[in-house]
Design a protein around this motif. Structure first.
Motif, PDB file in Angstrom:
ATOM      1  N   THR A  85       0.827  -1.210   0.000  1.00  0.00           N
ATOM      2  CA  THR A  85       0.000   0.000   0.000  1.00  0.00           C
ATOM      3  C   THR A  85       0.857   1.254   0.000  1.00  0.00           C
ATOM      4  O   THR A  85       0.596   2.208  -0.737  1.00  0.00           O
ATOM      5  CB  THR A  85      -0.923  -0.006   1.229  1.00  0.00           C
ATOM      6  OG1 THR A  85      -1.714  -1.189   1.220  1.00  0.00           O
ATOM      7  CG2 THR A  85      -1.834   1.219   1.216  1.00  0.00           C
ATOM      8  N   ILE A  86       1.893   1.257   0.828  1.00  0.00           N
ATOM      9  CA  ILE A  86       2.789   2.416   0.879  1.00  0.00           C
ATOM     10  C   ILE A  86       3.479   2.615  -0.466  1.00  0.00           C
ATOM     11  O   ILE A  86       3.622   3.744  -0.953  1.00  0.00           O
ATOM     12  CB  ILE A  86       3.818   2.229   2.006  1.00  0.00           C
ATOM     13  CG1 ILE A  86       3.126   2.228   3.369  1.00  0.00           C
ATOM     14  CG2 ILE A  86       4.882   3.328   1.954  1.00  0.00           C
ATOM     15  CD1 ILE A  86       4.045   1.900   4.521  1.00  0.00           C
TER      16      ILE A  86
ATOM     17  N   SER B 269       2.386   1.690  -3.474  1.00  0.00           N
ATOM     18  CA  SER B 269       1.440   2.185  -4.491  1.00  0.00           C
ATOM     19  C   SER B 269       1.122   3.660  -4.265  1.00  0.00           C
ATOM     20  O   SER B 269       1.023   4.432  -5.224  1.00  0.00           O
ATOM     21  CB  SER B 269       0.159   1.355  -4.448  1.00  0.00           C
ATOM     22  OG  SER B 269      -0.483   1.473  -3.192  1.00  0.00           O
ATOM     23  N   ARG B 270       0.966   4.075  -2.992  1.00  0.00           N
ATOM     24  CA  ARG B 270       0.708   5.487  -2.718  1.00  0.00           C
ATOM     25  C   ARG B 270       1.882   6.361  -3.131  1.00  0.00           C
ATOM     26  O   ARG B 270       1.703   7.434  -3.715  1.00  0.00           O
ATOM     27  CB  ARG B 270       0.409   5.682  -1.234  1.00  0.00           C
ATOM     28  CG  ARG B 270      -0.933   5.110  -0.775  1.00  0.00           C
ATOM     29  CD  ARG B 270      -1.116   5.311   0.706  1.00  0.00           C
ATOM     30  NE  ARG B 270      -2.414   4.784   1.156  1.00  0.00           N
ATOM     31  CZ  ARG B 270      -2.792   4.759   2.430  1.00  0.00           C
ATOM     32  NH1 ARG B 270      -1.990   5.243   3.381  1.00  0.00           N
ATOM     33  NH2 ARG B 270      -3.971   4.262   2.763  1.00  0.00           N
ATOM     34  N   THR B 271       3.100   5.884  -2.821  1.00  0.00           N
ATOM     35  CA  THR B 271       4.293   6.651  -3.207  1.00  0.00           C
ATOM     36  C   THR B 271       4.399   6.767  -4.714  1.00  0.00           C
ATOM     37  O   THR B 271       4.722   7.833  -5.252  1.00  0.00           O
ATOM     38  CB  THR B 271       5.546   5.979  -2.641  1.00  0.00           C
ATOM     39  OG1 THR B 271       5.416   5.844  -1.225  1.00  0.00           O
ATOM     40  CG2 THR B 271       6.793   6.804  -2.954  1.00  0.00           C
TER      41      THR B 271
ATOM     42  N   ARG C 285       1.906   6.720  -6.865  1.00  0.00           N
ATOM     43  CA  ARG C 285       0.897   7.653  -7.348  1.00  0.00           C
ATOM     44  C   ARG C 285       1.315   9.098  -7.105  1.00  0.00           C
ATOM     45  O   ARG C 285       1.104   9.966  -7.948  1.00  0.00           O
ATOM     46  CB  ARG C 285      -0.454   7.369  -6.677  1.00  0.00           C
ATOM     47  CG  ARG C 285      -1.162   6.125  -7.204  1.00  0.00           C
ATOM     48  CD  ARG C 285      -2.634   6.142  -6.823  1.00  0.00           C
ATOM     49  NE  ARG C 285      -2.801   6.134  -5.375  1.00  0.00           N
ATOM     50  CZ  ARG C 285      -2.939   5.038  -4.653  1.00  0.00           C
ATOM     51  NH1 ARG C 285      -2.904   3.846  -5.245  1.00  0.00           N
ATOM     52  NH2 ARG C 285      -3.099   5.113  -3.341  1.00  0.00           N
ATOM     53  N   ARG C 286       1.911   9.349  -5.935  1.00  0.00           N
ATOM     54  CA  ARG C 286       2.357  10.710  -5.642  1.00  0.00           C
ATOM     55  C   ARG C 286       3.468  11.146  -6.588  1.00  0.00           C
ATOM     56  O   ARG C 286       3.477  12.287  -7.069  1.00  0.00           O
ATOM     57  CB  ARG C 286       2.839  10.794  -4.194  1.00  0.00           C
ATOM     58  CG  ARG C 286       1.710  10.688  -3.166  1.00  0.00           C
ATOM     59  CD  ARG C 286       2.258  10.716  -1.756  1.00  0.00           C
ATOM     60  NE  ARG C 286       1.181  10.582  -0.776  1.00  0.00           N
ATOM     61  CZ  ARG C 286       1.380  10.487   0.536  1.00  0.00           C
ATOM     62  NH1 ARG C 286       2.615  10.520   1.018  1.00  0.00           N
ATOM     63  NH2 ARG C 286       0.348  10.367   1.354  1.00  0.00           N
TER      64      ARG C 286
END
Length: 301
Positions: free
Chosen positions: A24-25, A27-29, A31-32
């Motif tokens: 999750t971390i 994928s979020r990174t 996307r950012r």
């Protein structure tokens, strides 16, 4: 007493949770990072598009001689506000604003009602020829306005609507695009909700007012903004339909400045600033509703 150690099953669950959290971390990174890459790539394009606006706003405070210089200058040598003062005194700016706000507001309310009603009928009602009628409604989008301009003028003239507010409001009460995106959005509303309302004794009008319109606020907000901007900026149709000076909309009022034989550049820029600033503020405040409303129309086909 010995320290309790997690069993093999517990260890497996902990490791799985750790892998999920790391994924999750990651994928979020990602996307950012992708977001900032897009922002950096689009920033120069946005800056290029904003350059004329900055020049217009700054040059509206220049003297006419300074505006016409062959070399482009950004900041005015001295802030010259006479262009704004004379434009405000010579042109009926407040009258134009009032007429434009009235016509745009009424046409926007009416187009919201017709879009909600048309979207509800085409999305949740079954009747003979529904698909053919919907195709006909959509086909009107492909008809250029200039093809129906003269017939529309003759029709309104024979009906005695020339030089009336109705002549400016009636052409904007129907939006095929509004019906389309409202229909697409209402496909995501479950039919069971409407059936429950009918069991409780609600009719179609009550369902439309109490259920359809409240649920369709995101997409109706987008329609309202687009319709308001289009009606506020309309020039050609009011030009041929309105003769009375007291009924002129803002674009017609500003035309009196640019149509004079001796045109002053500072007054032209001042008029442009006064006309475009409310539209820019309106768009910047409600731009999220436009994007959200149009994006929600793709939830279900």
């Amino acid at each position: 007493m010995g320290v309790l150690e997690p069993t093999g099953g517990a260890l497996g669950e902990i490791e799985q949770v750790g892998r999920v959290s790391r994924s999750t971390i990651y994928s979020r990174t990602r996307r950012r990072i992708g977001y900032w890459i897009i922002m950096v790539a689009l920033a120069p394009v946005a800056a290029i598009m904003l350059v004329p606006f900055f020049w217009m706003y700054l040059s509206s405070f220049k003297r006419p001689v300074e505006i016409l210089r062959p070399t482009i200058t950004w900041l005015p040598e001295t802030f010259y506000t006479q262009g704004y003062v004379e434009t405000w005194q010579e042109a009926a700016i407040l009258v134009g604003y009032g007429n434009s706000l009235f016509v745009s507001g009424v046409s926007t309310v009416l187009v919201l009602l017709t879009s909600a009603l048309g979207g509800y009928i085409f999305a949740k009602k079954d009747f003979f020829g529904k698909n053919a009628l919907f195709v006909f409604v959509l086909s009107t989008i492909m008809v250029p306005f200039f093809m129906i301009f003269i017939p529309s003028f003759i029709l309104y003239f024979k009906l005695g609507l020339k030089n009336t507010y109705l002549a400016l409001i009636l052409p904007g009460i129907f939006s095929p695009f509004g019906i389309l995106i409202t229909r697409q959005f209402l496909h995501s509303v479950p039919n069971e909700l409407l059936d429950a309302a009918r069991v409780d004794g609600a009719g179609d009008l009550r369902i439309l007012w109490n259920i359809i319109i409240p649920l369709s606020k995101p997409v109706l907000s987008a329609i309202a903004i687009l319709q308001f901007l289009a009606s506020f900026n309309d020039f050609l149709w009011p030009l041929v339909m309105i003769d009375d000076r007291e009924m002129r909309t803002l674009p017609l009022v500003l035309r009196t400045i640019t149509a004079r034989q001796a045109t002053r550049e500072d007054q032209v820029l001042a008029a442009a600033v006064m006309s475009i600033t409310p539209i820019l503020i309106f768009f910047l405040i409600f731009q999220r509703h436009i994007v959200r409303g149009i994006a929600l129309t793709g939830l279900k086909g």
